[in-house]
Design a protein around this motif. Structure first.
Motif, short mmCIF file in Angstrom:
data_model
loop_
_atom_site.label_atom_id
_atom_site.label_comp_id
_atom_site.label_asym_id
_atom_site.label_seq_id
_atom_site.Cartn_x
_atom_site.Cartn_y
_atom_site.Cartn_z
N ASN A 117 0.95 -1.38 0.06
CA ASN A 117 0.12 0.03 -0.14
C ASN A 117 0.84 1.38 0.03
OD1 ASN A 117 -2.38 -1.61 0.21
ND2 ASN A 117 -3.14 -0.44 1.95
N SER A 118 0.28 2.32 -0.45
CA SER A 118 1.30 3.50 -0.65
C SER A 118 1.20 4.26 0.65
CB SER A 118 0.51 4.40 -1.77
OG SER A 118 -0.83 4.71 -1.20
N ASP A 119 0.55 3.79 1.75
CA ASP A 119 0.58 4.69 3.08
C ASP A 119 1.24 3.53 4.11
OD1 ASP A 119 -1.52 2.40 3.19
OD2 ASP A 119 -2.83 3.79 4.39
N ILE A 120 2.37 3.15 3.61
CA ILE A 120 2.88 2.30 4.51
C ILE A 120 4.54 2.67 4.46
CG2 ILE A 120 4.11 0.10 4.52
CD1 ILE A 120 1.74 -1.56 4.08
N GLU A 121 4.97 2.72 5.77
CA GLU A 121 6.35 2.87 6.04
C GLU A 121 7.25 1.52 6.31
OE1 GLU A 121 8.22 6.42 8.58
OE2 GLU A 121 7.86 4.76 9.83
N VAL A 122 8.22 1.38 5.52
CA VAL A 122 9.01 0.24 6.02
C VAL A 122 9.95 0.48 6.77
CG1 VAL A 122 8.10 -0.85 3.60
CG2 VAL A 122 10.26 0.35 3.90
N GLN B 297 4.18 -10.87 21.05
CA GLN B 297 3.56 -12.14 21.60
C GLN B 297 3.27 -13.06 20.32
OE1 GLN B 297 2.34 -9.02 21.26
NE2 GLN B 297 0.02 -8.89 21.74
N TYR B 298 3.27 -12.48 19.30
CA TYR B 298 3.03 -13.35 18.22
C TYR B 298 4.33 -13.64 17.29
CZ TYR B 298 -1.72 -12.37 19.38
OH TYR B 298 -3.15 -12.19 20.17
N GLN B 299 4.80 -14.79 17.43
CA GLN B 299 5.97 -15.28 16.55
C GLN B 299 5.63 -15.83 15.17
OE1 GLN B 299 8.92 -14.41 17.88
NE2 GLN B 299 7.88 -13.44 19.19
N ASP B 300 6.47 -16.16 14.48
CA ASP B 300 6.18 -16.74 13.05
C ASP B 300 5.48 -18.06 13.35
OD1 ASP B 300 8.39 -15.16 12.66
OD2 ASP B 300 9.74 -16.63 11.74
N ALA B 301 4.44 -17.92 12.50
CA ALA B 301 3.39 -19.09 12.24
C ALA B 301 2.74 -19.00 11.20
CB ALA B 301 2.42 -18.64 13.56
N SER B 302 1.98 -20.30 10.66
CA SER B 302 1.33 -20.31 9.87
C SER B 302 0.09 -19.68 9.99
CB SER B 302 0.78 -21.75 9.46
OG SER B 302 2.03 -22.69 9.27
N ILE B 303 -0.45 -18.87 8.79
CA ILE B 303 -1.77 -18.13 8.98
C ILE B 303 -2.67 -18.57 7.93
CG2 ILE B 303 -0.77 -16.15 10.27
CD1 ILE B 303 -0.53 -14.61 7.38
N PHE B 304 -3.98 -18.06 7.82
CA PHE B 304 -4.86 -18.33 6.86
C PHE B 304 -4.89 -17.22 5.50
CE2 PHE B 304 -9.19 -18.68 4.95
CZ PHE B 304 -8.93 -19.87 4.26
N TRP B 305 -4.78 -15.91 6.02
CA TRP B 305 -4.81 -14.91 4.77
C TRP B 305 -3.74 -13.93 5.40
CZ3 TRP B 305 -6.14 -10.16 6.43
CH2 TRP B 305 -6.91 -10.10 7.49
N ALA B 306 -3.20 -13.16 4.58
CA ALA B 306 -2.30 -12.21 4.89
C ALA B 306 -2.69 -10.88 4.24
CB ALA B 306 -0.79 -12.63 3.82
N SER B 307 -2.38 -9.77 4.91
CA SER B 307 -2.94 -8.46 4.61
C SER B 307 -2.70 -8.02 3.28
CB SER B 307 -2.75 -7.64 5.46
OG SER B 307 -3.07 -6.22 5.30
N GLY B 308 -3.45 -7.45 2.41
CA GLY B 308 -3.13 -6.91 1.17
C GLY B 308 -2.42 -5.34 1.27
N ALA B 309 -2.47 -5.09 2.73
CA ALA B 309 -1.60 -3.92 2.58
C ALA B 309 0.02 -4.06 2.52
CB ALA B 309 -1.79 -3.43 3.99
N CYS B 310 0.37 -5.22 2.77
CA CYS B 310 1.85 -5.70 2.48
C CYS B 310 1.75 -7.13 2.39
CB CYS B 310 2.67 -5.25 3.85
SG CYS B 310 4.35 -5.31 3.23
N PHE B 311 1.87 -7.52 1.12
CA PHE B 311 1.27 -8.88 0.64
C PHE B 311 2.34 -9.62 -0.06
CE2 PHE B 311 -0.92 -11.89 -2.00
CZ PHE B 311 -1.89 -12.69 -1.12
N PHE B 312 3.00 -10.71 0.38
CA PHE B 312 4.14 -11.09 -0.30
C PHE B 312 3.58 -12.54 -1.16
CE2 PHE B 312 6.55 -8.46 2.25
CZ PHE B 312 7.63 -8.22 1.58
N ILE B 313 3.73 -12.55 -2.33
CA ILE B 313 3.67 -13.98 -3.03
C ILE B 313 4.20 -14.51 -3.93
CG2 ILE B 313 1.85 -12.72 -4.42
CD1 ILE B 313 -0.14 -15.04 -4.22
N ARG B 314 4.55 -15.54 -4.41
CA ARG B 314 5.23 -15.93 -5.45
C ARG B 314 4.53 -15.60 -6.73
NH1 ARG B 314 9.42 -19.70 -3.61
NH2 ARG B 314 9.37 -20.26 -1.43
N LYS B 315 5.43 -15.50 -7.70
CA LYS B 315 4.69 -14.98 -9.04
C LYS B 315 4.10 -16.28 -9.72
CE LYS B 315 5.99 -13.75 -13.86
NZ LYS B 315 7.08 -13.46 -14.65
N LYS B 316 4.54 -17.38 -9.44
CA LYS B 316 4.11 -18.61 -10.13
C LYS B 316 2.74 -18.92 -9.50
CE LYS B 316 6.84 -21.83 -7.59
NZ LYS B 316 7.67 -22.87 -7.37
N THR B 317 2.49 -18.62 -8.04
CA THR B 317 1.21 -18.93 -7.26
C THR B 317 0.27 -17.89 -7.70
OG1 THR B 317 2.62 -19.72 -5.61
CG2 THR B 317 0.37 -19.36 -5.12
#
Length: 328
Positions: free
Chosen positions: A85-90, A156-176
Motif C-alpha cells: 500500500n502507498s500509505d506504508i512506512e517500511v 507475543q506473536y511469533q512466526d506462524a502459519s496463517i490463513f490470510w495475509a493482509s493486502g496492505a503488505c502482501f508477498f506472493i510467489r509469481k507462479k502462485t
C-alpha cells in the motif's frame, strides 16, 4: 531470487511524497514499481522527477485494487511480488527475513510481515496485524485484532502459519499468483486478498506470518473505515468469499450470515449510523444479484480440502467476551 515491490497508486501524490522514500531507502534488494490506476493528479510526474529508479506502470483505468494489480503484474517479471500500500512506512532490513523464508521454505507461497499502526507504533494495525484467519461464517479476524479491539504489540506473536495475509503488505510467489488467476476483479477493493488466500489454501499453498519484518500502516488513507462504501464492500465481499470457497452446506452458512448481518445492521440503526445500515442492505442486494454466478464458480472447485473453522468469532467476541486472539 528476484523480488519486486509494486505500489498501486490512484491520486496518491501526497502519500508517495510521505512514504516512498522509506521504500527506496530500505529495499535495495528489490525492483520498485509504482502501478498507477489512471490518476488525474501529479503522482506519476512526481515519481519520475524524484525517483527515476522507480519503474512506472500505467494502467488504463481505475479498476480498484483487484484489477489494478492484475493488470500491473502482467508487466512484472520478478519471482516474488510484494504488493505494498502507498500509505506504508517500511523499516531497515524488513525484506531480509521474507527473502530467507521464501528461499528456505519452498512450500510457503504467501507471506505477511508484522503490521503496526503508523500513528501509534506500539500497537497492531487493523488491516492484518499479525496475520489473519476466517471464522466458520466468513468473518475475518487477526492475531492482534478482533473486530475493533486492537492489541498492543509485546512481541507475543511469533512466526506462524496463517490463513490470510493482509493486502496492505502482501508477498506472493509469481507462479502462485498466476496459477490462481490473480485477484477476483468483481471485488473491486477489500477482501480480495482473503479470497485469493482461501483459494490458495484450498489448492494446497501455505501462508505464513514473519515476526522479524515490520512495517507501519496508516490505514484508511484511500478509503476511511468510517465511510459507508467500505462497509458495503466488506460485507458484500465477505459473502462473495464465503460462497466461493467455504466447505459444507453453503445455504445454511448464508442463512446464519443473513441473521448475523441483520444484527450488525440493527447495531448501526441504534447508533444512528443510517448510511452504514443502508450499506449492509445494498451489500446483500448486490450479493444476491451475483449469487448465481458465484455458485457456478463454487462448482468449478472442490471444497473437500477447504478451510472450515469451527469458531464463530461473533459469538466468541460478543457472548464470551474473548477480545484477544490468545483467548480463542
Amino acid at each position: 531470487m528476484n523480488i519486486a515491490i509494486i505500489i498501486l497508486n490512484w491520486n496518491g501524490k501526497a502519500l508517495l511524497e510521505q512514504f516512498l522514500l522509506s521504500v527506496t531507502s530500505y529495499s535495495k534488494e528489490a525492483t520498485i514499481y509504482v502501478a498507477d490506476n489512471a490518476s488525474t493528479d501529479q503522482s506519476v510526474a512526481f515519481v519520475k522527477a524524484n525517483y527515476p529508479e522507480v519503474k512506472i506502470i500505467k494502467n488504463s483505468e481505475n479498476g480498484g485494487y483487484a484489477k489494478g494489480y492484475n493488470d500491473a503484474l502482467k508487466h512484472v517479471e520478478e519471482d516474488i511480488y510484494c504488493l505494498l500500500n502507498s500509505d506504508i512506512e517500511v523499516t531497515p532490513n524488513w525484506l531480509d527475513p521474507i527473502i530467507d523464508t521464501f528461499k528456505t521454505e519452498p512450500d510457503t507461497a504467501i507471506i505477511q510481515p508484522k503490521i503496526l499502526d503508523y500513528n501509534n507504533k506500539t500497537t497492531f494495525e487493523y488491516a492484518g496485524a499479525a496475520g489473519g484467519f476466517v471464522d466458520k461464517y466468513g468473518y475475518p479476524y487477526c492475531r492482534g485484532r478482533i473486530f475493533n479491539t486492537i492489541e498492543a504489540d509485546t512481541n507475543q506473536y511469533q512466526d506462524a502459519s496463517i490463513f490470510w495475509a493482509s493486502g496492505a503488505c502482501f508477498f506472493i510467489r509469481k507462479k502462485t499468483f498466476h496459477a490462481l488467476n490473480g485477484f477476483d476483479e468483481s471485488f473491486f477493493a477489500h477482501m480480495e486478498e482473503i479470497d485469493l488466500c482461501w483459494r490458495a489454501f484450498n489448492t494446497g499453498y501455505k501462508a505464513k506470518y514473519i515476526n522479524n519484518s515490520t512495517v507501519y500502516h496508516v490505514g484508511g488513507a484511500t478509503l476511511d473505515a468510517s465511510h459507508p462504501k467500505k462497509t458495503y464492500l466488506n460485507f458484500r465481499n465477505s459473502l462473495f468469499t464465503l460462497t466461493k470457497n467455504a466447505k459444507g452446506n453453503i445455504f445454511l452458512l448464508l442463512l446464519v450470515r443473513l441473521i448475523l448481518d441483520g444484527i450488525a445492521g440493527l447495531k448501526f440503526l441504534f447508533q444512528f449510523k443510517f448510511n452504514h445500515l443502508i450499506a449492509i442492505l445494498k451489500a446483500h442486494i448486490s450479493f444476491y444479484g451475483h449469487l448465481s454466478s458465484l455458485l457456478k464458480v463454487r462448482k468449478q472447485h472442490t471444497q473437500k480440502s477447504g478451510y472450515y473453522s469451527t469458531t464463530s468469532i461473533v459469538w466468541s467476541y460478543l457472548a464470551e467476551k474473548k477480545r484477544h486472539y490468545s483467548q480463542l
